[in-house]
Design a protein around this motif. Structure first.
Motif, PDB file in Angstrom:
ATOM      1  N   PRO A   1       6.111  -6.273  -6.085  1.00  0.00           N
ATOM      2  CA  PRO A   1       7.176  -5.915  -5.141  1.00  0.00           C
ATOM      3  C   PRO A   1       7.052  -4.474  -4.645  1.00  0.00           C
ATOM      4  N   PHE A   2       6.671  -3.555  -5.551  1.00  0.00           N
ATOM      5  CA  PHE A   2       6.493  -2.167  -5.126  1.00  0.00           C
ATOM      6  C   PHE A   2       5.343  -2.052  -4.134  1.00  0.00           C
ATOM      7  N   CYS A   3       4.248  -2.721  -4.424  1.00  0.00           N
ATOM      8  CA  CYS A   3       3.087  -2.693  -3.543  1.00  0.00           C
ATOM      9  C   CYS A   3       3.454  -3.207  -2.154  1.00  0.00           C
ATOM     10  N   ASP A   4       4.157  -4.321  -2.093  1.00  0.00           N
ATOM     11  CA  ASP A   4       4.557  -4.899  -0.805  1.00  0.00           C
ATOM     12  C   ASP A   4       5.465  -3.946  -0.029  1.00  0.00           C
ATOM     13  N   THR A   5       6.438  -3.347  -0.736  1.00  0.00           N
ATOM     14  CA  THR A   5       7.366  -2.418  -0.083  1.00  0.00           C
ATOM     15  C   THR A   5       6.643  -1.186   0.428  1.00  0.00           C
ATOM     16  N   LEU A   6       5.768  -0.647  -0.409  1.00  0.00           N
ATOM     17  CA  LEU A   6       5.046   0.566  -0.030  1.00  0.00           C
ATOM     18  C   LEU A   6       4.156   0.330   1.184  1.00  0.00           C
ATOM     19  N   LEU A   7       3.371  -0.743   1.175  1.00  0.00           N
ATOM     20  CA  LEU A   7       2.451  -0.983   2.283  1.00  0.00           C
ATOM     21  C   LEU A   7       3.190  -1.336   3.570  1.00  0.00           C
ATOM     22  N   SER A   8       4.347  -1.966   3.438  1.00  0.00           N
ATOM     23  CA  SER A   8       5.181  -2.213   4.627  1.00  0.00           C
ATOM     24  C   SER A   8       5.673  -0.894   5.209  1.00  0.00           C
TER      25      SER A   8
ATOM     26  N   LEU B   1      -4.360  -3.261  -7.437  1.00  0.00           N
ATOM     27  CA  LEU B   1      -3.528  -4.084  -6.562  1.00  0.00           C
ATOM     28  C   LEU B   1      -3.331  -3.417  -5.203  1.00  0.00           C
ATOM     29  N   LEU B   2      -3.021  -2.112  -5.201  1.00  0.00           N
ATOM     30  CA  LEU B   2      -2.865  -1.396  -3.933  1.00  0.00           C
ATOM     31  C   LEU B   2      -4.142  -1.457  -3.105  1.00  0.00           C
ATOM     32  N   PHE B   3      -5.275  -1.275  -3.765  1.00  0.00           N
ATOM     33  CA  PHE B   3      -6.550  -1.252  -3.050  1.00  0.00           C
ATOM     34  C   PHE B   3      -6.894  -2.618  -2.470  1.00  0.00           C
ATOM     35  N   THR B   4      -6.806  -3.659  -3.278  1.00  0.00           N
ATOM     36  CA  THR B   4      -7.173  -4.993  -2.797  1.00  0.00           C
ATOM     37  C   THR B   4      -6.223  -5.474  -1.694  1.00  0.00           C
TER      38      THR B   4
ATOM     39  N   SER C   1      -4.618  -3.524   0.394  1.00  0.00           N
ATOM     40  CA  SER C   1      -4.934  -2.717   1.586  1.00  0.00           C
ATOM     41  C   SER C   1      -6.191  -3.232   2.267  1.00  0.00           C
ATOM     42  N   CYS C   2      -7.142  -3.702   1.474  1.00  0.00           N
ATOM     43  CA  CYS C   2      -8.350  -4.305   2.056  1.00  0.00           C
ATOM     44  C   CYS C   2      -7.982  -5.514   2.913  1.00  0.00           C
ATOM     45  N   SER C   3      -7.112  -6.364   2.389  1.00  0.00           N
ATOM     46  CA  SER C   3      -6.754  -7.592   3.101  1.00  0.00           C
ATOM     47  C   SER C   3      -5.829  -7.339   4.289  1.00  0.00           C
ATOM     48  N   LYS C   4      -5.072  -6.239   4.251  1.00  0.00           N
ATOM     49  CA  LYS C   4      -4.119  -5.942   5.325  1.00  0.00           C
ATOM     50  C   LYS C   4      -4.686  -4.994   6.380  1.00  0.00           C
ATOM     51  N   GLY C   5      -5.937  -4.582   6.223  1.00  0.00           N
ATOM     52  CA  GLY C   5      -6.554  -3.706   7.219  1.00  0.00           C
ATOM     53  C   GLY C   5      -6.054  -2.275   7.175  1.00  0.00           C
ATOM     54  N   ILE C   6      -5.563  -1.824   6.019  1.00  0.00           N
ATOM     55  CA  ILE C   6      -5.068  -0.450   5.871  1.00  0.00           C
ATOM     56  C   ILE C   6      -6.215   0.451   5.443  1.00  0.00           C
ATOM     57  N   GLN C   7      -6.306   1.617   6.060  1.00  0.00           N
ATOM     58  CA  GLN C   7      -7.339   2.580   5.694  1.00  0.00           C
ATOM     59  C   GLN C   7      -6.898   3.322   4.430  1.00  0.00           C
ATOM     60  N   MET C   8      -7.472   2.942   3.304  1.00  0.00           N
ATOM     61  CA  MET C   8      -7.093   3.537   2.021  1.00  0.00           C
ATOM     62  C   MET C   8      -8.323   4.001   1.250  1.00  0.00           C
ATOM     63  N   ALA C   9      -8.198   5.167   0.628  1.00  0.00           N
ATOM     64  CA  ALA C   9      -9.197   5.666  -0.308  1.00  0.00           C
ATOM     65  C   ALA C   9      -8.547   5.805  -1.670  1.00  0.00           C
ATOM     66  N   VAL C  10      -9.276   5.458  -2.702  1.00  0.00           N
ATOM     67  CA  VAL C  10      -8.849   5.698  -4.080  1.00  0.00           C
ATOM     68  C   VAL C  10      -9.808   6.716  -4.685  1.00  0.00           C
ATOM     69  N   LEU C  11      -9.269   7.818  -5.185  1.00  0.00           N
ATOM     70  CA  LEU C  11     -10.068   8.794  -5.921  1.00  0.00           C
ATOM     71  C   LEU C  11      -9.575   8.766  -7.360  1.00  0.00           C
ATOM     72  N   LEU C  12     -10.482   8.609  -8.305  1.00  0.00           N
ATOM     73  CA  LEU C  12     -10.037   8.511  -9.693  1.00  0.00           C
ATOM     74  C   LEU C  12     -10.987   9.238 -10.637  1.00  0.00           C
ATOM     75  N   LYS C  13     -10.472   9.499 -11.830  1.00  0.00           N
ATOM     76  CA  LYS C  13     -11.263  10.162 -12.868  1.00  0.00           C
ATOM     77  C   LYS C  13     -11.151   9.381 -14.172  1.00  0.00           C
ATOM     78  N   PHE C  14     -12.264   9.193 -14.840  1.00  0.00           N
ATOM     79  CA  PHE C  14     -12.241   8.619 -16.178  1.00  0.00           C
ATOM     80  C   PHE C  14     -11.710   9.681 -17.139  1.00  0.00           C
ATOM     81  N   CYS C  15     -10.757   9.322 -17.966  1.00  0.00           N
ATOM     82  CA  CYS C  15     -10.166  10.308 -18.874  1.00  0.00           C
ATOM     83  C   CYS C  15      -9.532   9.613 -20.071  1.00  0.00           C
TER      84      CYS C  15
END
Length: 244
Positions: free
Chosen positions: A85-92, A173-176, A178-192
């Motif tokens: 639900p958060f993902c849907d609300t945010l991307l909307s 979930l946000l990334f996948t 965004s891929c399907s909805k055509g949103i330009q998204m980058a994920v930057l992450l660090k292993f920690c």
């Protein structure tokens, strides 16, 4: 739009703190949702006794018009089964606001890396297909490492590969989506790992700066970033005065 994922070590949230504090961004509103644990506290970016009395809640929006930058800071964990639900609300919201691009700052468990992920830098990136077309060339010039896919069934079937971000919370979930909805998204992450994750936050925000040049300097170091006042007793000890 920059936003953190609530992930291992809270690295994304700490990195967003550094962005807001260093760029002196202005709070312009709240992101109302019933998907996050409710919380309230003092202003984490207080610079005087007066503004220290301002209240902050679990999801707030900050703005820097000069850089056309919006930041969503998240300060509490998700309620069980509320990721989607958060993902849907945010991307909307992202689409309704016509955000050009979204950058998610996140982290992943270092101890769950496979052999390939143990090599080189602990920093990784992901780009949705739409953003890959726009900035893929620049990212290649930076010689960054893309987040590797891992075997879906290690030791049983090593040919089938999947995206796996253990400890990354809502990141995958946000990334996948965004891929399907055509949103330009980058994920930057660090292993920690969990612990004093201040160094991880500095590393992640410097990684971001290598790409987007939020603060310009010939040498990209942690001393360029301003830690907020709320960090003074973080992890039980004060930070060096030079960081404030």
């Amino acid at each position: 739009l920059f936003q953190p994922a609530v992930s291992v070590g809270n690295v994304g949230q700490l990195a967003i703190d550094l962005v807001i504090s260093t760029l002196d961004m202005t709070k312009v509103g709240y992101f109302y949702t019933d998907c996050l644990v409710p919380m309230v506290g003092n202003n984490p970016y207080a610079t005087s006794e007066e503004n220290s009395k301002e209240l902050s809640i679990n999801a707030e929006v900050y703005l820097l018009p000069s850089k056309k930058l919006v930041v969503l800071q998240i300060r509490s964990p998700f309620i069980k089964n509320k990721y989607r639900p958060f993902c849907d609300t945010l991307l909307s919201w992202v689409k309704s606001c016509n955000c050009a691009r979204v950058v998610v700052l996140s982290s992943s468990h270092a101890y769950q890396r496979d052999d390939e992920q143990l090599l080189g830098t602990p920093l990784r990136y992901l780009l949705t297909p739409d953003l890959e077309k726009a900035v893929g060339g620049h990212i290649q010039e930076l010689k960054w490492k893309e987040m590797e896919k891992v075997a879906a069934y290690p030791g049983v079937n090593d040919t089938e590969k999947v995206l796996h971000i253990p400890g990354g919370g809502i990141t995958k979930l946000l990334f996948t989506e965004s891929c399907s909805k055509g949103i330009q998204m980058a994920v930057l992450l660090k292993f920690c790992s969990e612990g004093d994750n201040i160094p991880d936050a500095f590393a992640l925000v410097s990684y971001l700066n290598d790409w987007l040049q939020l603060i310009k300097s010939e040498v990209n170091t942690s001393s360029q970033w301003k830690a907020p006042s709320s960090w003074r007793l973080l992890f039980g000890s004060g930070l060096p005065p030079a960081l404030f």
